[in-house]
Scaffold this motif. Structure first.
Motif, PDB file in Angstrom:
ATOM      1  N   ALA A 120     -52.125 -10.368 -24.633  1.00  0.00           N
ATOM      2  CA  ALA A 120     -51.322  -9.156 -24.777  1.00  0.00           C
ATOM      3  C   ALA A 120     -50.968  -8.972 -26.250  1.00  0.00           C
ATOM      4  O   ALA A 120     -50.631  -9.939 -26.939  1.00  0.00           O
ATOM      5  CB  ALA A 120     -50.057  -9.243 -23.938  1.00  0.00           C
ATOM      6  N   LEU A 161     -58.789 -10.726 -20.382  1.00  0.00           N
ATOM      7  CA  LEU A 161     -58.094  -9.485 -20.030  1.00  0.00           C
ATOM      8  C   LEU A 161     -57.143  -9.144 -21.164  1.00  0.00           C
ATOM      9  O   LEU A 161     -56.227  -9.911 -21.465  1.00  0.00           O
ATOM     10  CB  LEU A 161     -57.329  -9.663 -18.719  1.00  0.00           C
ATOM     11  CG  LEU A 161     -56.494  -8.467 -18.243  1.00  0.00           C
ATOM     12  CD1 LEU A 161     -57.396  -7.288 -17.917  1.00  0.00           C
ATOM     13  CD2 LEU A 161     -55.666  -8.853 -17.017  1.00  0.00           C
ATOM     14  N   VAL A 219     -58.962 -16.875 -16.208  1.00  0.00           N
ATOM     15  CA  VAL A 219     -58.699 -15.523 -16.696  1.00  0.00           C
ATOM     16  C   VAL A 219     -57.768 -15.636 -17.906  1.00  0.00           C
ATOM     17  O   VAL A 219     -56.590 -15.936 -17.765  1.00  0.00           O
ATOM     18  CB  VAL A 219     -58.057 -14.637 -15.612  1.00  0.00           C
ATOM     19  CG1 VAL A 219     -57.727 -13.260 -16.187  1.00  0.00           C
ATOM     20  CG2 VAL A 219     -58.976 -14.498 -14.418  1.00  0.00           C
ATOM     21  N   THR A 247     -55.554 -14.128 -20.417  1.00  0.00           N
ATOM     22  CA  THR A 247     -54.808 -12.885 -20.587  1.00  0.00           C
ATOM     23  C   THR A 247     -54.210 -12.843 -21.993  1.00  0.00           C
ATOM     24  O   THR A 247     -53.436 -13.721 -22.368  1.00  0.00           O
ATOM     25  CB  THR A 247     -53.677 -12.770 -19.550  1.00  0.00           C
ATOM     26  OG1 THR A 247     -54.226 -12.873 -18.238  1.00  0.00           O
ATOM     27  CG2 THR A 247     -52.953 -11.445 -19.688  1.00  0.00           C
ATOM     28  N   PHE A 273     -55.399  -6.799 -11.037  1.00  0.00           N
ATOM     29  CA  PHE A 273     -55.391  -8.259 -11.023  1.00  0.00           C
ATOM     30  C   PHE A 273     -56.306  -8.817  -9.945  1.00  0.00           C
ATOM     31  O   PHE A 273     -56.903  -9.887 -10.129  1.00  0.00           O
ATOM     32  CB  PHE A 273     -53.960  -8.774 -10.858  1.00  0.00           C
ATOM     33  CG  PHE A 273     -53.138  -8.665 -12.107  1.00  0.00           C
ATOM     34  CD1 PHE A 273     -53.364  -9.504 -13.183  1.00  0.00           C
ATOM     35  CD2 PHE A 273     -52.134  -7.716 -12.224  1.00  0.00           C
ATOM     36  CE1 PHE A 273     -52.615  -9.407 -14.349  1.00  0.00           C
ATOM     37  CE2 PHE A 273     -51.379  -7.603 -13.382  1.00  0.00           C
ATOM     38  CZ  PHE A 273     -51.616  -8.452 -14.447  1.00  0.00           C
ATOM     39  N   ARG A 324     -59.483 -11.418 -11.321  1.00  0.00           N
ATOM     40  CA  ARG A 324     -59.446 -12.820 -10.909  1.00  0.00           C
ATOM     41  C   ARG A 324     -60.721 -13.249 -10.190  1.00  0.00           C
ATOM     42  O   ARG A 324     -60.871 -14.421  -9.829  1.00  0.00           O
ATOM     43  CB  ARG A 324     -58.221 -13.093 -10.044  1.00  0.00           C
ATOM     44  CG  ARG A 324     -58.245 -12.443  -8.690  1.00  0.00           C
ATOM     45  CD  ARG A 324     -56.930 -12.649  -7.951  1.00  0.00           C
ATOM     46  NE  ARG A 324     -56.686 -14.032  -7.627  1.00  0.00           N
ATOM     47  CZ  ARG A 324     -55.515 -14.653  -7.807  1.00  0.00           C
ATOM     48  NH1 ARG A 324     -54.496 -13.992  -8.324  1.00  0.00           N
ATOM     49  NH2 ARG A 324     -55.362 -15.904  -7.488  1.00  0.00           N
ATOM     50  N   ARG A 326     -52.567 -17.699 -21.375  1.00  0.00           N
ATOM     51  CA  ARG A 326     -51.723 -16.522 -21.576  1.00  0.00           C
ATOM     52  C   ARG A 326     -51.267 -16.515 -23.041  1.00  0.00           C
ATOM     53  O   ARG A 326     -50.555 -17.422 -23.473  1.00  0.00           O
ATOM     54  CB  ARG A 326     -50.532 -16.528 -20.615  1.00  0.00           C
ATOM     55  CG  ARG A 326     -50.933 -16.398 -19.155  1.00  0.00           C
ATOM     56  CD  ARG A 326     -49.727 -16.161 -18.257  1.00  0.00           C
ATOM     57  NE  ARG A 326     -48.806 -17.283 -18.247  1.00  0.00           N
ATOM     58  CZ  ARG A 326     -48.870 -18.311 -17.395  1.00  0.00           C
ATOM     59  NH1 ARG A 326     -49.830 -18.357 -16.491  1.00  0.00           N
ATOM     60  NH2 ARG A 326     -47.981 -19.283 -17.453  1.00  0.00           N
ATOM     61  N   LEU A 336     -52.183 -15.637 -12.006  1.00  0.00           N
ATOM     62  CA  LEU A 336     -53.552 -15.600 -12.503  1.00  0.00           C
ATOM     63  C   LEU A 336     -54.082 -17.015 -12.741  1.00  0.00           C
ATOM     64  O   LEU A 336     -53.378 -17.865 -13.301  1.00  0.00           O
ATOM     65  CB  LEU A 336     -53.634 -14.813 -13.814  1.00  0.00           C
ATOM     66  CG  LEU A 336     -53.711 -13.294 -13.702  1.00  0.00           C
ATOM     67  CD1 LEU A 336     -53.739 -12.680 -15.093  1.00  0.00           C
ATOM     68  CD2 LEU A 336     -54.929 -12.856 -12.907  1.00  0.00           C
ATOM     69  N   LEU A 385     -48.826 -12.153 -13.488  1.00  0.00           N
ATOM     70  CA  LEU A 385     -49.236 -13.022 -14.594  1.00  0.00           C
ATOM     71  C   LEU A 385     -49.126 -14.494 -14.196  1.00  0.00           C
ATOM     72  O   LEU A 385     -49.985 -15.308 -14.535  1.00  0.00           O
ATOM     73  CB  LEU A 385     -48.391 -12.746 -15.838  1.00  0.00           C
ATOM     74  CG  LEU A 385     -48.658 -11.443 -16.590  1.00  0.00           C
ATOM     75  CD1 LEU A 385     -47.664 -11.271 -17.725  1.00  0.00           C
ATOM     76  CD2 LEU A 385     -50.086 -11.396 -17.125  1.00  0.00           C
TER      77      LEU A 385
END
Length: 340
Positions: free
Chosen positions: A221, A178, A217, A219, A168, A172, A118, A213, A210
């Motif tokens: 942002a 993502l 994956v 993620t 989501f 996944r 993340r 996940l 979030l």
């Protein structure tokens, strides 16, 4: 054949009776097999997992991916490489470390760790946030999914959360990157009195998703307004990377890299051009260079690269830019000499 680290993780979780870890490892195994187009085996594993009361899983509730599940994402084939980007040293090293953690995830898992997945990117627009996310996908050789807010944000109560759940559930099912651009559009501060209760529910639901996940994956942002993000959003991201506006020396290096591929090198120095393009983003500098080449190409040999540069620089000085003060409207002013 499934990766040994996933099998070991699954066996150790089963022996320890860790239901959550069993589910996570099994979902990673299913995603691994689907990525190899071993869909029959993936379906069998999925069916076996669904017959055991481990825990509720969004993956088990959606046996097949429908067009509705993936309507909120745009899949882009990643082509940009990390070494091609003009990044600050912290951003480059963070990207390199993130890639290494996922490439060598089996080493981390053998010691009880998962790769970080993340990432929050913050900085003014046009300085490489989207390109950075695409480069991570390219290095990991996984799909690059760009979230489409037009298909995600609904006008009815609860509609956005429903679409978020489908989003989501879809991502996944396979290893991927993502990417949420303009993340402050859905990750706003819940304490803002001007926001509705619906937005606050969306943020709460987003944070929960979030957290759930799996690590395969990644993620990412990106936001131009980090101050608008909810405080709890910050805590969810394991890596936070700044993308500041480039300095004059960085713009000069960027210009030199671009013009080195031109058939005719300009006589004017890149330092002079970079001073004129003061306070510009990398994206704006690239657009400027493309405009110079377009003008020269259309000149059909009658317009030199230096003449094309001179014309574009004159146009640049008189272009319309947003005001530096609060309020609506625009002002037309030379960019050179403005404070950063």
């Amino acid at each position: 054949m499934a990766r040994s680290d996933l099998l070991l993780s699954l066996v150790s979780a089963g022996a320890a009776g860790d239901q959550q870890k069993v589910r996570t490892a099994t979902e990673a195994l299913i995603a691994e097999e689907r990525a190899k187009n071993h869909n029959i085996l993936a379906d069998k594993i999925e069916k076996a997992l669904s017959s055991v009361p481990v825990s509720s899983s969004a993956l088990l509730k959606s046996k097949r991916v429908s067009g509705e599940d993936k309507e909120a994402v745009l899949e882009i084939e990643p082509q940009i490489q990390l070494d091609q980007l003009m990044l600050t040293l912290p951003a480059y090293e963070s990207g390199r470390q993130l890639i290494e953690e996922h490439v060598r995830a089996d080493v981390l898992r053998s010691h009880g760790y998962e790769p970080r997945h993340r990432v929050l990117l913050s900085g003014p627009p046009g300085n490489g946030k989207t390109s950075f996310a695409e480069a991570i996908a390219e290095a990991l050789a996984v799909p690059f999914f760009l979230v489409r807010y037009d298909a995600l944000i609904g006008s009815y109560l609860g509609e956005t959360n429903t679409r978020l759940r489908r989003l989501f559930d879809y991502v996944r099912t396979r290893p991927c990157v993502l990417f949420f651009d303009e993340f402050d559009a859905i990750g706003k501060e819940r304490g803002d009195t001007h926001e509705t209760g619906e937005i606050k529910r969306v943020v709460s639901f987003l944070l929960m998703q979030l957290d759930q996940l799996p690590s395969y994956v990644v993620t990412i942002a990106a936001t131009n307004h980090a101050e608008l993000l909810d405080k709890a959003v910050w805590r969810r991201f394991q890596m936070r990377i700044g993308f500041p506006a480039p300095s004059n020396s960085q713009v000069k290096g960027f210009l030199e890299n671009i013009t080195s591929h031109w058939p005719n090198k300009p006589k004017v120095s890149m330092a002079t051009i970079s001073r004129t393009l003061n306070s510009s983003s990398f994206s704006e500098v690239r657009d400027f260079c493309q405009n110079v080449r377009r003008r020269q190409i259309l000149g059909l040999g009658e317009l030199s690269v230096d003449e094309s540069l001179r014309i574009e620089l004159d146009l640049w000085k008189s272009r319309i830019v947003p005001r530096d003060i609060d309020g609506d409207g625009f002002e037309q002013t030379p960019l050179e000499g403005r404070s950063r």
